[in-house]
Design an enzyme around this catalytic site. Sequence first.
Site, mmCIF file in Angstrom:
data_model
loop_
_atom_site.group_PDB
_atom_site.id
_atom_site.type_symbol
_atom_site.label_atom_id
_atom_site.label_comp_id
_atom_site.label_asym_id
_atom_site.label_seq_id
_atom_site.Cartn_x
_atom_site.Cartn_y
_atom_site.Cartn_z
ATOM 1 N N LYS A 200 0.706 -1.285 -0.022
ATOM 2 C CA LYS A 200 0.014 -0.015 -0.069
ATOM 3 C C LYS A 200 0.932 1.052 -0.026
ATOM 4 O O LYS A 200 0.700 2.280 -0.960
ATOM 5 C CB LYS A 200 -0.983 0.035 1.210
ATOM 6 N N GLU A 206 10.693 -4.771 4.709
ATOM 7 C CA GLU A 206 10.897 -5.910 4.235
ATOM 8 C C GLU A 206 10.207 -6.338 2.975
ATOM 9 O O GLU A 206 11.015 -7.075 2.032
ATOM 10 C CB GLU A 206 9.878 -6.809 5.325
ATOM 11 N N GLY A 258 -4.877 -1.692 4.869
ATOM 12 C CA GLY A 258 -4.235 -2.846 4.574
ATOM 13 C C GLY A 258 -4.637 -4.049 4.791
ATOM 14 O O GLY A 258 -4.653 -4.856 3.704
ATOM 15 N N ARG A 259 -5.220 -4.306 5.847
ATOM 16 C CA ARG A 259 -5.970 -5.596 6.152
ATOM 17 C C ARG A 259 -7.301 -5.973 5.605
ATOM 18 O O ARG A 259 -7.979 -6.963 5.912
ATOM 19 C CB ARG A 259 -5.903 -5.858 7.637
ATOM 20 N N GLU A 344 -4.959 -6.482 14.877
ATOM 21 C CA GLU A 344 -4.210 -5.203 14.257
ATOM 22 C C GLU A 344 -5.359 -4.292 14.246
ATOM 23 O O GLU A 344 -5.270 -3.126 14.549
ATOM 24 C CB GLU A 344 -3.856 -5.343 12.826
ATOM 25 N N HIS A 375 -5.823 -33.357 18.005
ATOM 26 C CA HIS A 375 -4.785 -34.183 18.383
ATOM 27 C C HIS A 375 -3.591 -33.358 18.928
ATOM 28 O O HIS A 375 -2.750 -33.926 19.144
ATOM 29 C CB HIS A 375 -4.152 -35.332 17.343
ATOM 30 N N LYS A 504 9.174 -0.444 14.218
ATOM 31 C CA LYS A 504 9.764 -0.250 12.869
ATOM 32 C C LYS A 504 10.839 0.934 13.028
ATOM 33 O O LYS A 504 12.004 0.816 12.591
ATOM 34 C CB LYS A 504 8.890 0.447 11.812
HETATM 35 O O1 F6P Z 1 2.600 -3.718 9.916
HETATM 36 C C1 F6P Z 1 1.454 -2.614 9.864
HETATM 37 C C2 F6P Z 1 1.472 -2.739 8.239
HETATM 38 O O2 F6P Z 1 1.197 -1.322 7.940
HETATM 39 C C3 F6P Z 1 -0.024 -3.410 8.046
HETATM 40 O O3 F6P Z 1 -1.311 -2.724 8.545
HETATM 41 C C4 F6P Z 1 0.118 -3.410 6.592
HETATM 42 O O4 F6P Z 1 -0.814 -4.417 6.181
HETATM 43 C C5 F6P Z 1 1.313 -4.062 6.384
HETATM 44 O O5 F6P Z 1 2.119 -3.405 7.213
HETATM 45 C C6 F6P Z 1 2.042 -3.804 5.005
HETATM 46 O O6 F6P Z 1 2.016 -2.534 4.518
HETATM 47 P P1 F6P Z 1 2.237 -2.092 2.904
HETATM 48 O O7 F6P Z 1 0.956 -2.762 2.281
HETATM 49 O O8 F6P Z 1 2.191 -0.623 3.162
HETATM 50 O O9 F6P Z 1 3.537 -2.545 2.597
#
Ligand code: F6P
Length: 539
Positions: A200, A206, A258-259, A344, A375, A504
């Site tokens: 987003k 990462e 995002g979620r 979240e 199990h 972060k």
């Molecule tokens: O970890 C926080 C967060 O902002 C989430 O809410 C989001 O889904 C994820 O990181 C990834 O963010 P992006 O889509 O901006 O890479």
Amino acid sequence: MSDAWAQLHSHRNEFDDVSLGSLCDAQGRDDQFVHTVDELVVDLSRHLATEKTLDLLLGLAAERNVTGMRDAMFSGEPINTTEHRAVMHVALRNQSDRPMHVDGIDVMPDVRDVLARMKTFCDSIHDGSWQGSTGKKIEHVVNIGIGGSDLGPVMTTEALRPWWVSSVRTHFVSNVDPSHLADTLATLNPETTLFIVASKTFGTQETLANAHAARLWLVEALGENAVASHFVAVSTNAQRVNDFGIGTMFEFWDWVGGRYSMWSAIGLSIAVSIGFERFEQLLGGAHRMDMHFRNSPLEKNVPVLLGLLDCWYRECWNCQTRAVLPYDQHLLRLPAYLQQLEMESNGKHTRLDGSQTTHGTAFVVWGEPGTNGQHSFHQMLHQGTTMVPCDFLVAACSETPSPDNRHEILLANCLAQAEAMARGRTLEQVREELAAANLSPIEVDSLAPHKVMMGNRASTTMLYPRLDPAQLGAIISLYEHRVFVQGAIWGIDSFDQWGVELGKELANNILPGVLGDAPPSGDATSRRLTEHIAAMRAE
Ligand code: F6P
């Protein structure tokens, strides 16, 4: 404490002597506690709730203005107040002619435009007209993203495995641990691989690190010119995508959390996996659940009832965790997806007005597919010292026909687990059974207490004919709105995530020390551990 909460707390005491088994057996229980949305049966009969409980919970919903909040969301009001944003993921799957406004502008033309571009892209991957730089057809698509840019797509793609388009395989890389990308690329050929970089913000450490590593892998094999035909992006930030050097971008908007974004172009990997038509069916199922949430009276409104029951258990029964138990192998990743959606969204201690909440918020959500959990951790669900409300999900018909009766075994186990949790087994019953099995009176005395099952453990069963794209869309939308209702009751902003920021920032502060470019930084413990890391890496 508000009136409605006070009444619920005092009502809770009425359950001290109630047996869930007898509640379930009461005449007319199904009229009030079993609901159907299209073909999805949501059975709430195994909840520690009576007609009075529902009345009090609906009173709480009225006190908390759940319908007003819901209508504000559908109207595009900026209900994500800490980020000054509308919350309009429902527009992404709006298959009606109704306009959906954000800041007075109908967003539907833009939504449809991106969907049309997604369709063209998917079709070109499937029919081979989108070619890699050496003229080969794309056979593998790797989605690079994390959190909401990964969990929805990976969960959905796995869930809809029976609908996969055979000519292409999708893969998901989220973790910055280099093993994730390396393991994924190990068997792939750069000539037939396309990357979707999904972010987003297009600023997530990462994702960008993995995207750069993937780009290097490609360029080393095929050269710089290959990037254009092997990388596309999904983002709200065109500038950053451009700076990265990706020419094809599928847009979405800041009014999509995002979620809550798998319905947007973030779902491109889903659409590639199952074909665009089925992606539209997924959206259609979600839309029908949206309409149920928007239009049904609260006493028949399934997301509302589920959200209210969640608040009942969290507040009045002090339940800290909820288990999600899909008796559906293809829903393997559902618990992980719901962890982000619920934790979240609602794992927060500050209310919308800035005050501190006096209620517990959010469950720890966890789970595994049935019957594996039986199990493993079901022992605790049945006989542990705290109640864990459970969601059971199961399809009447398997997508994997088997000539034997394994699906029937799965179904029977699902029903049995919920029944055992609700009814348990009393000391008298156990003693009778042991005596009937010819144990001596001494053996009966010593073993019987260990075999007692308290019962009275709440669960929801969601039963559907089959897990097809539309049904999955409806189930996910149901969970989204359930989370919305929880947040409205608790009075928190379910659509921000400020709690992830500090970590972060600290990671950025600590990284130079780990790299050896600067002295260790962070607090005393982080600095000491950084020194250990340096020593271990020097060996
Ligand atoms: O970890 C926080 C967060 O902002 C989430 O809410 C989001 O889904 C994820 O990181 C990834 O963010 P992006 O889509 O901006 O890479």
